[in-house]
Design a protein around this motif. Structure first.
Motif, mmCIF file in Angstrom:
data_model
loop_
_atom_site.group_PDB
_atom_site.id
_atom_site.type_symbol
_atom_site.label_atom_id
_atom_site.label_comp_id
_atom_site.label_asym_id
_atom_site.label_seq_id
_atom_site.Cartn_x
_atom_site.Cartn_y
_atom_site.Cartn_z
ATOM 1 N N GLY A 163 -2.433 62.149 2.343
ATOM 2 C CA GLY A 163 -1.712 62.998 3.290
ATOM 3 C C GLY A 163 -0.707 63.918 2.627
ATOM 4 O O GLY A 163 -0.969 64.488 1.571
ATOM 5 N N ASP A 164 0.452 64.037 3.266
ATOM 6 C CA ASP A 164 1.505 64.918 2.767
ATOM 7 C C ASP A 164 2.472 64.213 1.824
ATOM 8 O O ASP A 164 3.490 64.778 1.446
ATOM 9 C CB ASP A 164 2.306 65.501 3.943
ATOM 10 C CG ASP A 164 1.477 66.458 4.767
ATOM 11 O OD1 ASP A 164 0.525 67.037 4.214
ATOM 12 O OD2 ASP A 164 1.780 66.625 5.961
ATOM 13 N N ARG A 165 2.179 62.982 1.475
ATOM 14 C CA ARG A 165 3.056 62.232 0.572
ATOM 15 C C ARG A 165 3.078 62.882 -0.806
ATOM 16 O O ARG A 165 2.091 63.460 -1.252
ATOM 17 C CB ARG A 165 2.572 60.796 0.447
ATOM 18 C CG ARG A 165 2.655 60.037 1.738
ATOM 19 C CD ARG A 165 2.069 58.665 1.576
ATOM 20 N NE ARG A 165 2.889 57.890 0.661
ATOM 21 C CZ ARG A 165 2.492 56.766 0.089
ATOM 22 N NH1 ARG A 165 1.290 56.299 0.312
ATOM 23 N NH2 ARG A 165 3.289 56.113 -0.731
ATOM 24 N N ARG A 166 4.228 62.749 -1.457
ATOM 25 C CA ARG A 166 4.375 63.310 -2.801
ATOM 26 C C ARG A 166 4.982 62.277 -3.726
ATOM 27 O O ARG A 166 5.699 61.385 -3.293
ATOM 28 C CB ARG A 166 5.316 64.510 -2.785
ATOM 29 C CG ARG A 166 4.833 65.682 -1.995
ATOM 30 C CD ARG A 166 5.910 66.741 -1.911
ATOM 31 N NE ARG A 166 7.091 66.164 -1.272
ATOM 32 C CZ ARG A 166 8.342 66.494 -1.574
ATOM 33 N NH1 ARG A 166 8.598 67.403 -2.468
ATOM 34 N NH2 ARG A 166 9.359 65.922 -0.966
ATOM 35 N N ARG B 68 1.629 68.526 -5.660
ATOM 36 C CA ARG B 68 2.131 67.305 -5.063
ATOM 37 C C ARG B 68 3.021 66.501 -5.991
ATOM 38 O O ARG B 68 3.602 65.517 -5.572
ATOM 39 C CB ARG B 68 0.964 66.467 -4.601
ATOM 40 C CG ARG B 68 0.229 67.171 -3.490
ATOM 41 C CD ARG B 68 -1.035 66.497 -3.188
ATOM 42 N NE ARG B 68 -0.788 65.301 -2.416
ATOM 43 C CZ ARG B 68 -1.733 64.510 -2.010
ATOM 44 N NH1 ARG B 68 -2.978 64.778 -2.311
ATOM 45 N NH2 ARG B 68 -1.466 63.456 -1.302
ATOM 46 N N ASP C 196 7.415 59.935 0.868
ATOM 47 C CA ASP C 196 7.397 60.308 -0.545
ATOM 48 C C ASP C 196 7.826 59.130 -1.412
ATOM 49 O O ASP C 196 8.595 58.268 -0.986
ATOM 50 C CB ASP C 196 8.339 61.486 -0.789
ATOM 51 C CG ASP C 196 7.852 62.764 -0.138
ATOM 52 O OD1 ASP C 196 6.662 62.846 0.218
ATOM 53 O OD2 ASP C 196 8.672 63.683 0.021
#
Length: 117
Positions: free
Chosen positions: A77-80, A110, A49
Motif C-alpha cells: 500500500g502507501d506504507r513507506r 517509497r 510507515d
C-alpha cells in the motif's frame, strides 16, 4: 514494544514512537541478517510507515543499502520505510550503485531519507 537485538557490531533497539528501530554500529555481511529480522518484526507492529534511525550506524555496506531498498519496495500500500541519519559515505555508495534516486526523498520513491533533526 521495548526490545533489543544484536549480533557482533550491530545493535538494534525497537522504538514505539515512531514505530521502527534505531541501529548502532555497523551493517555488513556479518550483521545484515539482524537488520532484516528486526525490520520484519517492526513492520508487523504497524500498518503505517516504518522508521529506521541509522544515525548511530558508523558503516553500512552495499548489501545493507540493498536490504533497505528491498524492504521499502516490499511494503504494501502507501506504507513507506522512512530512513533517518544515513551517513555521507553511504550516500556515496548509493550513488555509485545507481540507487541515490531510490534513497532520495525528493524522488518520491517509497524509501526516504530525512534530516538528522
Amino acid at each position: 514494544m521495548v526490545g533489543e537485538a544484536g549480533h557482533g557490531s550491530l545493535r538494534v533497539l525497537f522504538t514505539d514512537l515512531p514505530v521502527g528501530l534505531r541501529c548502532e554500529g555497523e551493517i555488513d555481511l556479518c550483521t545484515r541478517h539482524v537488520l532484516v529480522q528486526a525490520l520484519a518484526m517492526a513492520a508487523e507492529r504497524t500498518r503505517g510507515d516504518l522508521y529506521a534511525d541509522l544515525q548511530g550506524v558508523d558503516f553500512v555496506d552495499v548489501g545493507g543499502l540493498r536490504v533497505l531498498a528491498e524492504i521499502a519496495f516490499g511494503m504494501a500500500g502507501d506504507r513507506r520505510l522512512v530512513v533517518r541519519g544515513l551517513r555521507p559515505h553511504a550516500w556515496r555508495i548509493a550513488e555509485l550503485c545507481g540507487w541515490a534516486e531510490v534513497l532520495d526523498s525528493r524522488s518520491g520513491k517509497r524509501i526516504r531519507q530525512r534530516d538528522n533533526n
